[in-house]
Design an enzyme around this catalytic site. Structure first.
Site, mmCIF file in Angstrom:
data_model
loop_
_atom_site.group_PDB
_atom_site.id
_atom_site.type_symbol
_atom_site.label_atom_id
_atom_site.label_comp_id
_atom_site.label_asym_id
_atom_site.label_seq_id
_atom_site.Cartn_x
_atom_site.Cartn_y
_atom_site.Cartn_z
ATOM 1 N N ALA A 50 0.782 -1.177 -0.179
ATOM 2 C CA ALA A 50 -0.197 0.025 0.020
ATOM 3 C C ALA A 50 0.922 1.361 -0.018
ATOM 4 O O ALA A 50 0.548 2.248 -0.618
ATOM 5 C CB ALA A 50 -1.007 0.015 1.177
ATOM 6 N N ARG A 69 -6.164 1.615 11.323
ATOM 7 C CA ARG A 69 -6.864 1.144 12.305
ATOM 8 C C ARG A 69 -6.874 2.275 13.372
ATOM 9 O O ARG A 69 -8.001 2.586 14.266
ATOM 10 C CB ARG A 69 -6.409 -0.046 12.864
ATOM 11 C CG ARG A 69 -6.886 -1.233 11.985
ATOM 12 C CD ARG A 69 -6.305 -2.424 12.649
ATOM 13 N NE ARG A 69 -4.892 -2.772 12.418
ATOM 14 C CZ ARG A 69 -4.326 -3.677 12.587
ATOM 15 N NH1 ARG A 69 -4.737 -5.053 13.350
ATOM 16 N NH2 ARG A 69 -3.066 -3.882 12.277
ATOM 17 N N LYS A 198 -7.325 -15.219 1.017
ATOM 18 C CA LYS A 198 -7.125 -14.571 -0.182
ATOM 19 C C LYS A 198 -8.361 -15.195 -1.332
ATOM 20 O O LYS A 198 -8.831 -14.368 -2.005
ATOM 21 C CB LYS A 198 -5.781 -14.668 -0.785
ATOM 22 C CG LYS A 198 -4.755 -14.305 -0.015
ATOM 23 C CD LYS A 198 -5.060 -12.825 0.524
ATOM 24 C CE LYS A 198 -4.755 -11.499 -0.575
ATOM 25 N NZ LYS A 198 -5.192 -10.205 0.091
#
Length: 490
Positions: A50, A69, A198
């Protein structure tokens, strides 16, 4: 935004950014109007993949938001993200808190990069720690995206959703591609638990894309390598390189514990590029893209690609890993996204350099014998990679800095060919000890100060006491740093 009267009327009042913009919002002299790039949300923005996605988007002038978070400024991860990307707008959201958790972050976004998903190969409960967050998080993000009117969601899946460990190798001629699904693995351990997470998360994404009439693309990278952007060491990819460089992997191999299987790999920068292309290209809608090397590699094979530049590090040369003779195809990504993989050797070396630069591993050098060091008298303005074995002649007072940064001291050192002046930080001065100490200077550089030679250790140099009891008597009547130079046309 400007306000104009009448249907289709040009704005009569525009904010007009930039010096010289006219009162009517027109472009000033030497200026032109360009379309502002839309806003993109990256979930789990502090992750290994990311952060590279965020970097790529910002380099392309997109407005970028990220979810974490917590966004408490006192949190180290939050502080690191703000340091890396001052223009990044952070929002608090959690994969297990439902779609409402992402609504504020998505308001006004055109695109969403859903990168957040747990990736850890050691856990007590794969169902609770891996599978549930992955599936529920995907549901929350896609439902929130549909509600917000997002144009495209790009989901980060994995090669783990493409092939199963139990089926791998049964057909040696098979080439794995986006047409394949891992329907055989069961979450019997953390590794298989991650793989199942996944599969289920990606399948749920495709179900929701149909139910919600949402444009979705999926990127399936293999094991991700390449340069990290932060010093976080809790991710699997970063731990992989740290273990190679700090001797952990070699120690495991010596005990017969460096196990696992060979795996396909991909550069994190290439993964970020694939995400952005899948977001921008209309023809990427409704497709999954496998981005990976064509073959599998063991940890030892990957470590060997670091080459001689890292021979000071205890990289593993043997392991108990199982080979996997598998073939993969990224043709769809190449054809539609214009994707191209970097050489694995480049990815590994860039990753190792980043780990050392960020302090994840100690900077090391191959120990040189006294005869292998250079001489002070040979130093010139264009000298690079200077290695000296010299005695400390004097240590000057640290210079004060307006910024409050660590002060610099001028330190004179010498050998039997002359003396030279270093400009060293407080920590470097502490490393060399006191006057009379014999010191090793490795990979130092020349910095010309008003026409005079000064040496610095810098980012890649090292200063350390010499421990072999060698005596070095400086030739004080030849001062290399007292010779004046001028820069002239070649």
């Amino acid at each position: 935004k400007g306000k104009g009267k009448g249907k289709g009327a040009a704005p009569s009042k525009g904010k007009g950014k930039g010096k010289g913009a006219t009162a009517k919002g027109g472009a000033g002299k030497g200026e032109k109007w360009v379309q502002v790039k839309p806003t993109v949300l990256v979930t789990g923005c502090a992750g290994f993949v990311a952060t590279s996605v965020v970097k790529k988007l910002l380099s392309l002038k997109y407005k970028v938001r990220g979810t974490m978070r917590t966004i408490d400024p006192s949190n180290d991860r939050v502080a690191n993200m703000k340091r890396l990307f001052p223009e990044l707008e952070l929002f608090e959201a959690d994969l297990l808190s439902g779609e409402e958790s992402f609504e504020k972050a998505m308001a006004g976004c055109k695109y969403v990069m859903h990168c957040a998903s747990p990736f850890k190969l050691s856990c007590a409960d794969p169902q609770k720690e891996l599978i549930e967050p992955a599936v529920k998080g995907t549901e929350a993000v896609l439902k929130a995206a549909a509600k917000a009117g997002v144009s495209r969601v790009v989901v980060t899946s994995s090669v783990a959703a493409v092939f199963s460990l139990s089926e791998a190798g049964k057909d040696k001629d098979k080439v794995w591609s986006e047409e394949d699904w891992n329907d055989a693995d069961e979450p019997t351990d953390p590794v298989r638990g991650y793989r199942v997470s996944k599969v289920r998360a990606e399948k749920r994404a495709w179900e929701l894309a149909k139910e919600l009439d949402l444009s979705v693309s999926v990127i399936c990278p293999s094991f991700v390598i390449g340069p990290m952007l932060s010093s976080r060491a809790d991710g699997e990819s970063v731990s992989f390189m740290k273990d190679i460089l700090d001797g952990t992997a070699k120690a495991k191999a010596a005990k017969g514990e460096l196990k696992g299987v060979a795996k396909p790999v991909v550069d994190v920068r290439d993964v970020a590029h694939a995400h952005v292309q899948a977001m921008e290209k209309e023809e990427a809608a409704g497709k999954r893209f496998l981005v990976t090397s064509e073959a599998c590699h063991t940890q030892v094979q990957l470590a060997a690609m670091l080459g001689d530049r890292f021979k000071a590090y205890p990289v593993p040369t043997e392991s108990q890993e199982a080979a996997m003779d598998l073939k993969f195809s990224s043709k769809r990504a190449q054809d539609i996204l214009g994707w191209k993989a970097k050489p694995i050797e480049v990815s590994m070396r860039d990753m190792a350099n980043a780990a050392i630069r960020l302090g994840l591993c100690e900077r090391k050098f191959v120990k040189k014998a006294a005869a292998d060091f250079g001489k002070v008298g040979d130093i010139l303005p264009n000298s690079k990679g200077v290695y000296l074995l010299a005695s400390v002649v004097s240590i000057g007072q640290a210079e004060e800095t307006r910024s409050g940064a660590e002060g610099i001291s001028e330190v004179v050192v010498g050998d039997d060919t002359g003396v030279v002046t270093f400009r060293l930080t407080k920590s470097e001065v502490e490393a060399l000890g006191s006057v009379g100490q014999v010191v090793e200077f490795r990979n130092c550089g020349v910095k010309m100060v008003k026409g005079y030679i000064r040496l610095i250790a810098g980012k890649w140099g090292k200063v350390a006491k010499h421990e072999d009891g060698t005596t070095v008597v400086p030739k004080k009547d030849k001062d290399v740093s007292a010779i004046e130079y001028e820069l002239v046309a070649a």
